[in-house]
Design a protein around this motif. Structure first.
Motif, PDB file in Angstrom:
ATOM      1  N   SER A  97     159.358 108.467  27.929  1.00 32.59           N
ATOM      2  CA  SER A  97     160.290 108.553  29.052  1.00 32.59           C
ATOM      3  C   SER A  97     159.642 108.393  30.422  1.00 32.59           C
ATOM      4  O   SER A  97     160.348 108.425  31.436  1.00 32.59           O
ATOM      5  CB  SER A  97     161.005 109.911  29.010  1.00 32.59           C
ATOM      6  N   HIS A  98     158.349 108.227  30.490  1.00 31.06           N
ATOM      7  CA  HIS A  98     157.686 108.099  31.799  1.00 31.06           C
ATOM      8  C   HIS A  98     156.693 106.946  31.733  1.00 31.06           C
ATOM      9  O   HIS A  98     155.569 107.095  31.258  1.00 31.06           O
ATOM     10  CB  HIS A  98     156.965 109.407  32.169  1.00 31.06           C
ATOM     11  N   GLY A 116     158.431 102.223  37.997  1.00 32.76           N
ATOM     12  CA  GLY A 116     158.021 103.578  37.629  1.00 32.76           C
ATOM     13  C   GLY A 116     157.685 104.398  38.865  1.00 32.76           C
ATOM     14  O   GLY A 116     157.208 103.865  39.870  1.00 32.76           O
ATOM     15  N   THR A 117     157.961 105.680  38.804  1.00 34.74           N
ATOM     16  CA  THR A 117     157.756 106.555  39.955  1.00 34.74           C
ATOM     17  C   THR A 117     156.841 107.722  39.602  1.00 34.74           C
ATOM     18  O   THR A 117     156.590 108.006  38.429  1.00 34.74           O
ATOM     19  CB  THR A 117     159.104 107.116  40.439  1.00 34.74           C
ATOM     20  N   GLY A 118     156.369 108.391  40.652  1.00 36.45           N
ATOM     21  CA  GLY A 118     155.528 109.561  40.455  1.00 36.45           C
ATOM     22  C   GLY A 118     154.101 109.185  40.114  1.00 36.45           C
ATOM     23  O   GLY A 118     153.686 108.031  40.212  1.00 36.45           O
ATOM     24  N   PHE A 120     150.744 109.656  37.238  1.00 37.35           N
ATOM     25  CA  PHE A 120     150.572 109.600  35.790  1.00 37.35           C
ATOM     26  C   PHE A 120     149.225 110.186  35.391  1.00 37.35           C
ATOM     27  O   PHE A 120     148.251 110.143  36.154  1.00 37.35           O
ATOM     28  CB  PHE A 120     150.639 108.150  35.302  1.00 37.35           C
ATOM     29  N   ARG A 386     146.067 113.477  37.712  1.00 40.10           N
ATOM     30  CA  ARG A 386     147.223 112.642  38.037  1.00 40.10           C
ATOM     31  C   ARG A 386     146.814 111.606  39.080  1.00 40.10           C
ATOM     32  O   ARG A 386     146.173 111.945  40.078  1.00 40.10           O
ATOM     33  CB  ARG A 386     148.384 113.480  38.592  1.00 40.10           C
ATOM     34  N   THR A 462     151.672 105.233  30.557  1.00 41.16           N
ATOM     35  CA  THR A 462     152.734 106.055  29.989  1.00 41.16           C
ATOM     36  C   THR A 462     152.121 107.360  29.499  1.00 41.16           C
ATOM     37  O   THR A 462     151.078 107.351  28.848  1.00 41.16           O
ATOM     38  CB  THR A 462     153.449 105.317  28.838  1.00 41.16           C
ATOM     39  N   ARG A 464     154.148 110.258  28.284  1.00 42.52           N
ATOM     40  CA  ARG A 464     155.034 111.130  27.520  1.00 42.52           C
ATOM     41  C   ARG A 464     155.432 110.455  26.209  1.00 42.52           C
ATOM     42  O   ARG A 464     156.596 110.373  25.833  1.00 42.52           O
ATOM     43  CB  ARG A 464     156.289 111.482  28.327  1.00 42.52           C
TER      44      ARG A 464
END
Length: 491
Positions: A97-98, A116-118, A120, A386, A462, A464
């Motif tokens: 999902s990410h 994609g955001t945020g 990782f 991250r 990715t 998750r």
């Protein structure tokens, strides 16, 4: 029997021919050197002669070359074309999902499209941060030395006792203590126990503990020393040897070795990793000295003496070679050693915190955006790390010094067994990328060339992924980069 007179008679034509050739050759040489000019010019001077225009052939003008096709304008990478090619694959359920993807045009250095955001979890793609910082700060040609020193406290410059201290001992006086030597770790990540010949044949070039022991024993015997006490000093690196952000099982299950400035074969003995790699290295060194006729009375941790002379030393491969191995084989231990050296080069404590702070300063100085990043180590083992797509893509785009050090798809390193599924053929030999893998985390970051010849940098992450989908997720990442390689995405 032929007479000598008849032989001479037959030979004279050849003699005459030789004389003629010599005279003719000399004449040509004299003419070429200008010695005959005074004979053919009046009064010893010559007037230059004008060439007859009719005798000079006409030379045509050089042809003007015309292009077969008009020069193509470099329109760069087409974001819409990339989105059409890659977008559908990013929604595959196997990726979780990410999911994030970003691509840059290496010719311009600009990010072209991202999804994609945020931030990782980077896993081992974080090694690109550490490697770029090491190449920038430490320098590509730097080597790390492991040394043996001899305590000279109370001795002369040549290692002998100072005058007045070598009188015969009184009866009942204990025998003199053995010479004291210290094995000093210089932070060589690839110091090995193997023979010197095997170490030289390895890549990257490795320093050999066996060679260090040979040098040490030879030097000691030359001074008449056959008995020593052995200390070991790994104080170049400070702080905790195990990162608090790592999973506790990393050490107990032998995933990695506690970080040390002194170890042999990264603390690995068989399939186990030592919890005290510096002591393990010293004990092995003591055995190697004994095999060369030096008695070792004890092994203990000790600081390098204030007054000491160097007995022997061996040097690692270059930083560039170490970086090659760290990236190609995703070497966690090598990455953490490099992190400590980056800290030292930047004047910070040789700890995890000092190293990550130094990496941040170096990369932001190179223009890498840092907002949104949280970094705890140099290898990517910490699951709490991250990084943003923009930060990782900037490193890939900036780090030209690393381009030829990535594993090549289907060929070597951590990509040697990848890109085997149908549909991934366009990536073979074209994709050069660093892998990243933890449980539930998969990433690739590197470069490729599109079908129409556009060089691009890319990042796909990715973090998750359902554990049962692990292999499917990895195969999907391969398909994404293969699709990028096959894309006619040039504007």
């Amino acid at each position: 029997m032929r007479s000598r007179a008849s032989e001479a008679g037959r030979a004279w034509p050849y003699v005459l021919l030789a004389v003629v050739l010599v005279i003719a050759g000399g004449g040509v040489a004299a003419y070429a050197l200008g010695y005959l000019d005074q004979w053919v010019c009046e009064n010893g001077t010559c007037e230059p002669r004008e060439a007859d225009p009719a005798a000079i052939p006409d030379t045509p003008d050089s042809p003007v070359l015309q292009p077969v096709l008009p020069a193509a304008e470099d329109a760069g990478l087409d974001a819409a074309a990339v989105q059409r090619a890659i977008g559908p694959l990013l929604g595959r359920k196997a990726l979780g999902s990410h999911v994030g993807f970003a691509v840059s045009d290496l010719a311009s250095g600009e990010q072209v499209w991202s999804s994609g955001t945020g931030s990782f979890a980077p896993a081992s793609t974080l090694k690109l941060f550490t490697s770029l910082a090491a190449m920038t700060s430490i320098g590509s040609e730097r080597r790390f030395r492991t040394t043996v020193v001899r305590d000279t406290t109370g001795t002369g410059a040549d290692g002998t006792a100072e005058p007045g201290t070598d009188a015969p001992p009184e009866p009942g006086t204990p025998a003199a203590e053995p010479a004291r030597i210290v094995l000093v770790g210089g932070g060589d990540p690839y110091l090995t126990a193997t023979s010197d010949a095997a170490a030289r044949a390895a890549y990257p070039r490795q320093a050999s503990l066996a060679q260090l022991a040979k040098q040490t024993a030879t030097a000691l015997r030359a001074d008449g020393v056959t008995e020593v006490s052995l200390g070991y000093d790994s104080s170049l690196f400070t702080g905790p040897a195990v990162n608090p952000a790592w999973e506790p099982t990393y050490i107990t299950s032998f995933v990695t070795t506690p970080v040390s400035a002194l170890w042999v074969d990264q603390g690995v003995d068989g399939w186990r990793r030592s919890a005290t790699p510096d002591r393990q290295a010293a004990q092995l060194f003591a055995r190697q000295l004994k095999a060369r006729g030096i008695t070792v009375t004890g092994v203990a941790e000790a600081a390098q003496p204030v007054e000491a002379e160097q007995v022997a030393a061996v040097s690692s491969g270059t930083v560039a070679q170490i970086v090659q191995s760290v990236i190609e084989h995703s070497d966690n231990q090598g990455a953490e050693v490099l992190l400590r050296h980056v800290a030292i080069a930047e004047g910070k404590p040789a700890t995890f915190e000092g190293g990550t702070a130094a990496v941040q300063e170096i990369l932001t100085g190179l223009g890498v955006p840092w907002e949104g990043n949280t970094v705890y180590d140099g290898s990517g083992l910490a699951r709490a790390n991250r990084v943003t797509l923009a930060s990782m893509l900037s490193v890939v785009t900036t780090a030209s010094a690393l381009f030829d050090r990535y594993p090549v798809a289907g060929f070597n390193g951590s990509l040697s067994a990848r890109f085997t599924a149908p549909g991934t053929e366009p990536a073979l030999g074209a994709v050069r990328a660093k892998t990243g893998t933890l449980t539930g985390v998969h990433s690739l970051a590197g470069t490729t060339v599109t079908r129409d010849g556009t060089p691009v940098g890319f990042v796909v992450m990715t973090d998750r992924v359902p554990v049962p989908k692990t292999l499917d997720a990895r195969a999907t990442l391969d398909r994404i980069t293969a699709r990028l390689s096959a894309c006619a995405c040039g504007g």
